[in-house]
Every structure is written in structure tokens, then in C-alpha cells.
Scaffold this motif. Structure first.
Motif, short mmCIF file in Angstrom:
data_model
loop_
_atom_site.label_atom_id
_atom_site.label_comp_id
_atom_site.label_asym_id
_atom_site.label_seq_id
_atom_site.Cartn_x
_atom_site.Cartn_y
_atom_site.Cartn_z
N ALA A 244 46.54 64.93 28.63
CA ALA A 244 45.81 63.74 29.06
C ALA A 244 45.05 63.11 27.90
O ALA A 244 45.08 61.88 27.71
N ILE A 245 44.37 63.94 27.12
CA ILE A 245 43.59 63.42 25.99
C ILE A 245 44.52 62.80 24.94
O ILE A 245 44.22 61.74 24.37
N ALA A 246 45.66 63.45 24.68
CA ALA A 246 46.61 62.93 23.69
C ALA A 246 47.20 61.59 24.14
O ALA A 246 47.33 60.66 23.34
N LEU A 247 47.57 61.47 25.41
CA LEU A 247 48.11 60.21 25.92
C LEU A 247 47.05 59.11 25.90
O LEU A 247 47.36 57.95 25.59
N TRP A 248 45.82 59.46 26.24
CA TRP A 248 44.73 58.48 26.18
C TRP A 248 44.49 58.03 24.74
O TRP A 248 44.33 56.83 24.48
N HIS A 249 44.49 58.97 23.81
CA HIS A 249 44.29 58.64 22.41
C HIS A 249 45.43 57.76 21.88
O HIS A 249 45.22 56.88 21.03
N GLY A 250 46.65 57.96 22.41
CA GLY A 250 47.79 57.14 22.01
C GLY A 250 47.95 55.89 22.84
O GLY A 250 48.99 55.23 22.75
N LYS A 251 46.93 55.57 23.69
CA LYS A 251 46.92 54.36 24.52
C LYS A 251 48.09 54.35 25.51
O LYS A 251 48.64 53.31 25.83
N LEU A 253 47.63 56.26 28.46
CA LEU A 253 47.00 56.68 29.71
C LEU A 253 45.61 56.06 29.79
O LEU A 253 44.87 56.06 28.79
N HIS A 254 45.27 55.53 30.95
CA HIS A 254 43.96 54.90 31.14
C HIS A 254 42.85 55.94 31.04
O HIS A 254 43.02 57.10 31.45
N GLY A 255 41.72 55.52 30.50
CA GLY A 255 40.60 56.44 30.29
C GLY A 255 40.10 57.08 31.57
O GLY A 255 39.66 58.24 31.56
N MET A 256 40.14 56.36 32.69
CA MET A 256 39.66 56.92 33.96
C MET A 256 40.55 58.07 34.42
O MET A 256 40.06 59.08 34.93
N TRP A 257 41.87 57.92 34.24
CA TRP A 257 42.77 59.01 34.61
C TRP A 257 42.56 60.21 33.70
O TRP A 257 42.59 61.36 34.16
N MET A 258 42.35 59.95 32.43
CA MET A 258 42.09 61.05 31.50
C MET A 258 40.83 61.81 31.91
O MET A 258 40.82 63.05 31.95
N MET A 259 39.77 61.07 32.24
CA MET A 259 38.52 61.72 32.66
C MET A 259 38.71 62.52 33.94
O MET A 259 38.15 63.61 34.08
N LEU A 260 39.49 61.98 34.87
CA LEU A 260 39.73 62.70 36.13
C LEU A 260 40.40 64.04 35.85
O LEU A 260 40.00 65.08 36.40
N ILE A 261 41.42 64.04 35.00
CA ILE A 261 42.16 65.28 34.70
C ILE A 261 41.26 66.27 33.98
O ILE A 261 41.23 67.47 34.31
N VAL A 262 40.48 65.81 33.00
CA VAL A 262 39.62 66.70 32.22
C VAL A 262 38.51 67.27 33.08
O VAL A 262 38.23 68.48 33.07
N VAL A 263 37.84 66.41 33.86
CA VAL A 263 36.70 66.87 34.68
C VAL A 263 37.15 67.85 35.76
O VAL A 263 36.52 68.90 35.97
N THR A 264 38.25 67.54 36.46
CA THR A 264 38.72 68.45 37.51
C THR A 264 39.19 69.78 36.91
O THR A 264 38.97 70.85 37.50
N SER A 265 39.82 69.72 35.74
CA SER A 265 40.28 70.96 35.10
C SER A 265 39.10 71.82 34.67
O SER A 265 39.11 73.05 34.87
N LEU A 266 38.08 71.19 34.09
CA LEU A 266 36.89 71.95 33.70
C LEU A 266 36.18 72.53 34.92
O LEU A 266 35.68 73.66 34.88
N GLY A 267 36.17 71.78 36.02
CA GLY A 267 35.57 72.30 37.25
C GLY A 267 36.32 73.52 37.76
O GLY A 267 35.70 74.51 38.20
N THR A 268 37.64 73.48 37.71
CA THR A 268 38.44 74.63 38.14
C THR A 268 38.19 75.84 37.25
O THR A 268 38.05 76.97 37.73
N ILE A 269 38.14 75.61 35.93
CA ILE A 269 37.88 76.71 34.99
C ILE A 269 36.51 77.32 35.24
O ILE A 269 36.33 78.54 35.16
N ALA A 270 35.53 76.49 35.58
CA ALA A 270 34.18 77.00 35.87
C ALA A 270 34.18 77.89 37.11
O ALA A 270 33.52 78.93 37.15
N LEU A 271 34.92 77.50 38.14
CA LEU A 271 34.97 78.30 39.37
C LEU A 271 35.79 79.57 39.21
O LEU A 271 35.54 80.56 39.89
N ALA A 272 36.77 79.55 38.30
CA ALA A 272 37.70 80.67 38.19
C ALA A 272 37.22 81.79 37.28
O ALA A 272 37.76 82.88 37.31
#
Length: 509
Positions: A244-251, A253-272
Motif C-alpha cells: 500500500a505504501i509503495a503504490l501510494w508513493h508511486g501515485k 493508490l489514493h492516500g485514504m486507501w493507503m491509510m486504511l490498510i496501514v491503520v487496520t493492519s497496525l490495529g490487528t498487529i496490536a491485538l495479536a
């Protein structure tokens, strides 16, 4: 200078040339349907299962390879895990690997009839390390009095997923589908959070185990009572976040989608509660952006400080969510009660459980060295005890399962060392590292379309991440989703490598 060229796919056969095979296929299906009805009526279950397997082969041969790949993807990432977690139907894992093994048939047909394709360049080099690894594990097994149960247990771990890599390598699927698979991976990453929330609040919170957070595994393989592949899920999340970050950096992927993927993934890692994945997060991002960071030292310092703060913040969440009440559940004075204690115990070669049935990761490697190398056992040091020697299932137990009071197949490194020896471990590592090298080389070539260069860079870091984590967990062999990702990234790298070489040969470069 970037050069754009069209992606040449395998030429489609004319309708008339396909009429006869389709007719024969329909007749064969009708014939099997009649036989299935007869066997079902007489209650012959074994023959009925064999016929169902034939149906599967007919399906794989009849439909496009892309359909089969999507079936494997959905089964590996979204179906087999929940089916084992909620209804204890873990045997569905065999469906994924058997369908992948059936892909060998369209691969062989492709190799026999597509000699004039642009991608029909010499493939011996692309096959070298995987074939060497497969030959080596076969040799290691044959010389050590193999048992049939060991072969059955190990076949889905060592053998059956490789045809999937060949499908990507040989271009049996459209390259647009590779883009869709990467996007689907990011969707799967987002879907882990709802599952993790349910597992944390409704399963882990009611558990009386010393590590209730093991129940948080998203849609990956595991059981409510005993935990599962949380580490494999975390590695997938790291790769999805990087994508997600690489696609956003390469224009792309929209920044909102990138943030959604990163935030939800970090939330899952925190719970796991997956400490290794948290520590690997800044390393993964740093490896991907290493050139940009070296060119901008001030921004690099800011990024590194931010990454360390992020790691520290997640560890603080672990202290609050997972370790805050641990002292009330145990009277063991040696029980680790903080993130720092747990990391240190994982790295200590002296670590073992109070019962002696579990050893630390470093301790496993030290024990293997003492038992094999230090004792002068050359055969088992170099070649191991054969595939399946450390694994047990309903089919049977491997040779080494009952020899030790502790489980020895806790990481991919220990599995490889015990079953394939030093040579097997080295060759498997070279399979991953050669994939890293080929992906990195392809990502720098302007012949490859821009979006695929991004995916090649992500694939290089993903394969390097798998190489780094060999001593960490056993998901390289025991997790279907990680095996899919591994074959996907290796196949992607080999496809574009062969494409570049064929393009350069055609244009006299």
C-alpha cells in the motif's frame, strides 16, 4: 530511459481447434457422472472419493488457470483458516495444496504446445535452485529409510505448492491478474481487523491460558483452544502495508486507501501480540526506501525516530492489553511480565519452559548442532532425516517426533536442518535470495511496466523478509497463505526476468 512495450501473452487457440477437446471433456464428465451415481448408490466411498478427485482434475484442465489461482487464493486466505477455527475442519488445508498440485497438468500442457511464445526462453536457470532443492529433499528422504506416512505428511509442505509458482513464471495468467492479486492481498489485510477484534474480545478475553492472545489469528489457520498462525498473519500484514505504501508513493493508490490498510493492519498487529513483526516493521520500510533515505539524511533521521516511536507505542499497547494482568494468572516467578523480558527470553539460548517441553528458538539450533555436528554424524548433518521426520498428524508420526520430549519443528530453520540438513537449508535460503536478486534486477529495468516494477520491489523485500524469518517460525512450510505469497513472489520475479531476457534477445540488446 524507460521503454514501454506491450506485454505479450500466450496466443489463444482458435475455436475450431478447441472443439474436439471440449467435446471429449463433456463426454468424459457425463461418463464420470454416471459412474459416480452407481458408486454412490452402492456406498463405495473410496471409489467415490477417487472420482471426485478426477472431477477436480477435469475442472483444472477445463477452466483457465487464472480461475484456479483465484480459488487457491480465496481458500488459503479466507476459507481454510475460519473453517478450522470455528468448526475444527482443518483437513480443508489439503484442498488448497491439492488444487495447486493439479496445476502441474496445465503447466505441462503449456510447455508441450507453446514453443513459439516470446516467453519460451531457456528456463533451466529459472528452475535451477527450486529443482535442486526438490532433488535434495528427495535424496535426503530416500537414504534414510522413509515411511509412507512421512511422505504423505510432508508432501503438502514441500511439494504441492510449486506448480503455483510455475503458473506465474510461465505466464499462464494475465499480468493484469497479478495486479488484482496484489490488490486483493490488501483487501485481505483490512479484513483481518474485524476478525481480530472478535477473537480478542470474545475469545482471548475469556481464555484462562497464560498467553490468551494466541487466539487472535485473523482468517489464518488455527484453533480457538490452542492458537494458530498469528506470526504468519503478521508477516502477510507487513507485506500488505508495504504494498500500500509503495503504490501510494508511486501515485498508484489514493492516500485514504493507503491509510486504511496501514491503520487496520497496525490495529490487528496490536491485538495479536506479535513482537517480531513489530520490530521488523521499520526494517521493512527502511529496506524499501533505503536509497531515498540515504539521499535525504535529515528526512531519514525523522523517519527513523518516527519508526522507533511507532514500535515503542505498539509495545506500550502490548503492556496494556496483554501483560497488564499476567501476574494475577501465574505464580511462576520466572514468568516474563514485559515486552522487554519476552524479547530477551526469546533470544536467550538457555530459555525453556518450566516443564521442559518447549525450548527457545536459539536453544533449538544449539541442540541440533550438538546432536548432529558435534557428534560427528555427517549424513544427518548434511542431509537430515528426510522430509516429514519432524511432523505428526492423523496419518502418522515422523521418525524424530517421539525421540525428544519437546517439539522440534518450531521454526523453518529447525525443520530444514533436521529434515534436509545443512545443504537443504542452504539451498532453500538460496531459492529465496535468488528471488530477491531477480526481483530487484527486474524492478530497475524500464522494459517492465511501472506498476509491475513497484510490485517487483515489494516482492524483493517480501522474499528477503521470508529469508530473515526462517529461524523465527514454521510458516514457510505450515502456512498455506504464506506459501501462496512465497510462490507468487518467486513466480512474478521469474516471469519478468524471462520477459526482459526475451525482449533483449529479440531486439539484439
Amino acid at each position: 530511459m524507460s521503454v514501454k512495450v506491450p506485454i505479450l501473452l500466450m496466443p489463444s487457440s482458435h475455436l475450431n481447434s478447441r472443439a474436439l477437446p471440449i467435446t471429449l471433456l463433456v463426454i468424459g464428465v457425463l461418463f464420470l457422472s454416471i459412474l459416480s451415481g452407481i458408486f454412490a448408490a452402492f456406498g463405495n466411498v473410496i471409489l467415490l472419493i477417487a472420482l471426485l478427485a478426477l472431477y477436480g482434475l477435469f475442472f483444472v484442465l477445463a477452466v483457465p488457470a487464472g480461475w484456479t489461482v483465484w480459488i487457491i487464493f480465496l481458500a488459503a486466505f479466507l476459507i481454510t483458516g475460519p473453517s478450522a477455527y470455528f468448526i475444527r475442519f482443518s483437513q480443508l488445508q489439503w484442498f488448497t495444496v491439492l488444487v495447486s498440485a493439479a496445476l502441474l497438468l496445465p503447466v505441462l500442457l503449456h510447455l508441450l504446445r507453446s514453443k513459439a511464445s516470446i516467453l519460451a526462453a531457456p528456463i533451466s536457470k529459472d528452475f535451477f535452485w527450486p529443482v535442486t532443492f526438490l532433488l535434495l529433499i528427495t535424496f535426503s528422504t530416500v537414504i534414510d529409510q522413509p515411511k509412507f506416512s512421512e511422505f504423505v505428511n510432508a508432501s503438502r509442505h514441500y511439494l504441492f505448492m510449486w506448480p503455483l509458482m510455475l503458473v506465474f513464471m510461465l505466464g499462464l495468467v494475465r499480468q493484469e491478474m497479478l495486479v488484482q492479486l496484489w490488490k486483493a492481498l490488501m483487501v485481505v489485510a483490512v479484513m483481518q481487523l474485524p476478525m481480530a477484534i472478535y477473537q480478542y474480545f470474545f475469545v482471548a478475553q475469556k481464555s484462562v491460558r497464560l498467553s490468551p492472545w494466541d487466539a487472535v489469528i485473523g482468517t489464518f489457520q488455527g484453533a480457538i483452544e490452542g492458537g494458530g498462525d498469528s506470526a504468519a498473519m503478521a508477516i502477510m500484514l507487513l507485506i500488505a502495508m508495504l504494498t500500500a505504501i509503495a503504490l501510494w508513493h508511486g501515485k498508484k493508490l489514493h492516500g485514504m486507501w493507503m491509510m486504511l490498510i496501514v491503520v487496520t493492519s497496525l490495529g490487528t498487529i496490536a491485538l495479536a501480540e506479535v513482537k517480531a513483526a513489530v520490530m521488523l516493521l521499520p526494517i521493512v520500510i527502511g529496506l524499501y526506501y533505503r536509497k531515498e533515505l540515504l539521499r535525504r539524511p535529515i528526512e531519514s533521521v525523522v523517519v527513523m525516530i518516527g519508526a522507533l516511536l511507532l514500535v515503542g507505542g505498539i509495545f506500550m499497547v502490548y503492556e496494556k492489553l496483554h501483560y497488564g494482568e499476567i501476574s494475577t494468572h501465574t505464580f511462576n516467578k520466572n514468568q516474563a511480565t514485559s515486552t522487554y523480558d519476552r524479547v530477551m527470553r526469546a533470544l536467550s539460548p538457555e530459555t525453556e519452559s518450566s516443564s521442559g517441553h518447549q525450548l527457545g528458538r536459539i536453544n533449538h539450533l544449539v541442540n541440533w548442532w550438538d546432536i548432529n555436528v558435534m557428534s560427528g554424524d555427517i549424513q544427518h548433518s548434511l542431509f537430515g532425516y528426510g522430509m516429514g521426520a519432524t511432523y505428526t498428524s492423523r496419518v502418522g508420526a515422523g521418525e524424530l517426533v517421539n525421540r525428544f520430549s519437546y517439539q522440534v519443528n518450531t521454526s523453518s530453520s529447525t525443520i530444514l536442518l533436521w529434515e534436509t540438513g545443512i545443504l537443504g537449508h542452504l539451498v532453500f535460503l538460496l531459492v529465496l535470495l535468488s528471488g530477491v536478486q531477480v526481483s530487484s534486477w527486474g524492478a530497475k529495468n524500464g522494459v517492465v511496466p511501472e506498476i509491475h516494477r513497484i510490485f517487483l520491489r515489494v516482492g524483493a523485500i517480501g522474499l528477503l523478509l521470508l529469508a530473515i524469518t526462517l529461524p523465527y517460525k514454521s510458516f514457510h512450510f505450515y502456512s498455506n497463505p504464506i506459501q501462496f505469497l512465497m510462490m507468487f513472489m518467486l513466480g512474478q520475479a521469474a516471469y519478468w526476468s524471462r520477459f526482459i531476457k526475451s525482449y533483449e534477445k529479440m531486439n539484439g540488446l
